[in-house]
Scaffold this motif. Structure first.
Motif, PDB file in Angstrom:
ATOM      1  N   VAL A 116      -7.804  -8.808  -0.334  1.00  0.00           N
ATOM      2  CA  VAL A 116      -9.009  -8.443   0.415  1.00  0.00           C
ATOM      3  C   VAL A 116      -8.611  -7.794   1.737  1.00  0.00           C
ATOM      4  CG1 VAL A 116     -10.903  -9.472   1.764  1.00  0.00           C
ATOM      5  CG2 VAL A 116     -10.596 -10.100  -0.625  1.00  0.00           C
ATOM      6  N   LYS A 117      -7.644  -8.390   2.425  1.00  0.00           N
ATOM      7  CA  LYS A 117      -7.199  -7.852   3.722  1.00  0.00           C
ATOM      8  C   LYS A 117      -6.542  -6.486   3.545  1.00  0.00           C
ATOM      9  CE  LYS A 117      -6.883 -12.231   6.125  1.00  0.00           C
ATOM     10  NZ  LYS A 117      -6.051 -13.296   6.641  1.00  0.00           N
ATOM     11  N   LYS A 118      -5.759  -6.335   2.461  1.00  0.00           N
ATOM     12  CA  LYS A 118      -5.093  -5.065   2.203  1.00  0.00           C
ATOM     13  C   LYS A 118      -6.133  -3.958   1.969  1.00  0.00           C
ATOM     14  CE  LYS A 118      -1.631  -5.439  -0.634  1.00  0.00           C
ATOM     15  NZ  LYS A 118      -0.975  -5.566  -1.939  1.00  0.00           N
ATOM     16  N   LYS A 119      -7.170  -4.272   1.183  1.00  0.00           N
ATOM     17  CA  LYS A 119      -8.227  -3.282   0.924  1.00  0.00           C
ATOM     18  C   LYS A 119      -8.991  -2.966   2.211  1.00  0.00           C
ATOM     19  CE  LYS A 119      -8.684  -4.401  -3.869  1.00  0.00           C
ATOM     20  NZ  LYS A 119      -9.297  -4.056  -5.043  1.00  0.00           N
ATOM     21  N   GLY A 120      -9.199  -3.984   3.047  1.00  0.00           N
ATOM     22  CA  GLY A 120      -9.871  -3.769   4.323  1.00  0.00           C
ATOM     23  C   GLY A 120      -9.060  -2.857   5.223  1.00  0.00           C
ATOM     24  N   GLU A 121      -7.744  -3.073   5.230  1.00  0.00           N
ATOM     25  CA  GLU A 121      -6.857  -2.236   6.052  1.00  0.00           C
ATOM     26  C   GLU A 121      -6.879  -0.793   5.554  1.00  0.00           C
ATOM     27  OE1 GLU A 121      -5.158  -1.640   9.325  1.00  0.00           O
ATOM     28  OE2 GLU A 121      -5.671  -3.700   8.831  1.00  0.00           O
ATOM     29  N   ALA A 122      -6.891  -0.618   4.226  1.00  0.00           N
ATOM     30  CA  ALA A 122      -6.947   0.735   3.653  1.00  0.00           C
ATOM     31  C   ALA A 122      -8.250   1.429   4.055  1.00  0.00           C
ATOM     32  CB  ALA A 122      -6.827   0.666   2.134  1.00  0.00           C
ATOM     33  N   ALA A 123      -9.348   0.676   4.082  1.00  0.00           N
ATOM     34  CA  ALA A 123     -10.639   1.256   4.489  1.00  0.00           C
ATOM     35  C   ALA A 123     -10.598   1.657   5.965  1.00  0.00           C
ATOM     36  CB  ALA A 123     -11.773   0.263   4.232  1.00  0.00           C
ATOM     37  N   LYS A 124      -9.945   0.826   6.796  1.00  0.00           N
ATOM     38  CA  LYS A 124      -9.841   1.164   8.225  1.00  0.00           C
ATOM     39  C   LYS A 124      -8.999   2.421   8.419  1.00  0.00           C
ATOM     40  CE  LYS A 124      -8.955  -3.212   9.742  1.00  0.00           C
ATOM     41  NZ  LYS A 124      -8.670  -4.272  10.713  1.00  0.00           N
ATOM     42  N   VAL A 125      -7.927   2.550   7.634  1.00  0.00           N
ATOM     43  CA  VAL A 125      -7.089   3.759   7.706  1.00  0.00           C
ATOM     44  C   VAL A 125      -7.929   4.981   7.321  1.00  0.00           C
ATOM     45  CG1 VAL A 125      -5.134   4.944   6.624  1.00  0.00           C
ATOM     46  CG2 VAL A 125      -4.879   2.575   7.372  1.00  0.00           C
ATOM     47  N   ALA A 126      -8.750   4.835   6.274  1.00  0.00           N
ATOM     48  CA  ALA A 126      -9.611   5.950   5.847  1.00  0.00           C
ATOM     49  C   ALA A 126     -10.574   6.339   6.969  1.00  0.00           C
ATOM     50  CB  ALA A 126     -10.387   5.554   4.591  1.00  0.00           C
ATOM     51  N   VAL A 127     -11.163   5.348   7.624  1.00  0.00           N
ATOM     52  CA  VAL A 127     -12.097   5.627   8.727  1.00  0.00           C
ATOM     53  C   VAL A 127     -11.362   6.326   9.872  1.00  0.00           C
ATOM     54  CG1 VAL A 127     -13.480   4.514  10.543  1.00  0.00           C
ATOM     55  CG2 VAL A 127     -13.786   3.849   8.158  1.00  0.00           C
TER      56      VAL A 127
END
Length: 184
Positions: A116-127
């Protein structure tokens, strides 16, 4: 400039919504019909979403029942569920298919929270990548239109505020999903 900012805000919103969509497919020990969203069944030769071949219900907290409208699709439905990455074994009683969710171990819960944290970090990188693109577009437009550096800086600050807002939303989603998974 406002158009540019709105365009990039929509992109950030899509990144956030994509993250939430990914989170619905992570099973947290409770039956959630959305984990079936990506699974396709071979229905008369064409791949069809499970939701379109039968009724999906959650009679208990840890069980999903799929009752196809056409009994001839039961075998294909069972095959699609076995081949999926759910890690669940379907039970076929000739009329419907049951998926029983086992209780998650503490170790498995921690693995899911890491995911979950890894996917959240990937979303933050995308933003953040969207922010970079937005700032580049603003600078380019500013040069083309002869807008003052102060105004360009003001628009860049608006983009940064948007970025901060979405990063905060993503952090909230990560926190909520982590709590859901760790709740026994």
């Amino acid at each position: 400039m406002e158009e540019i900012i709105m365009t990039y805000e929509e992109k950030m919103q899509k990144s956030y919504e994509n993250l939430l969509g990914e989170y619905t497919t992570i099973r947290a020990g409770r039956a959630n019909p959305h984990i079936l969203d990506r699974i396709q069944v071979d229905y008369y030769g064409s791949p069809t979403p499970i939701q379109q071949v039968g009724n999906i219900s959650v009679p208990e907290a840890r069980m999903i029942v799929i009752q196809p409208w056409d009994a001839s699709v039961l075998k294909d439905l069972e095959k699609a569920l076995l081949m999926s990455d759910l890690g669940l074994t379907p039970t076929n009683d000739g009329k419907c298919i049951r998926l029983v969710f086992p209780e998650l171990t503490e170790e498995r819960r921690k693995e899911l929270v890491k995911d979950v944290k890894k996917k959240g970090e990937a979303a933050k990188v995308a933003v953040r990548n969207i922010r970079r693109d937005a700032i580049d577009a603003i600078k380019k437009k500013g040069k083309e239109d002869g807008i003052s550096e102060d105004e360009v800086k003001s628009y860049e600050d608006d983009v940064q505020k948007l970025t901060d807002k979405f990063v905060e939303k993503i952090d909230g989603a990560v926190e909520d999903k982590s709590k859901e998974i760790l709740t026994v």
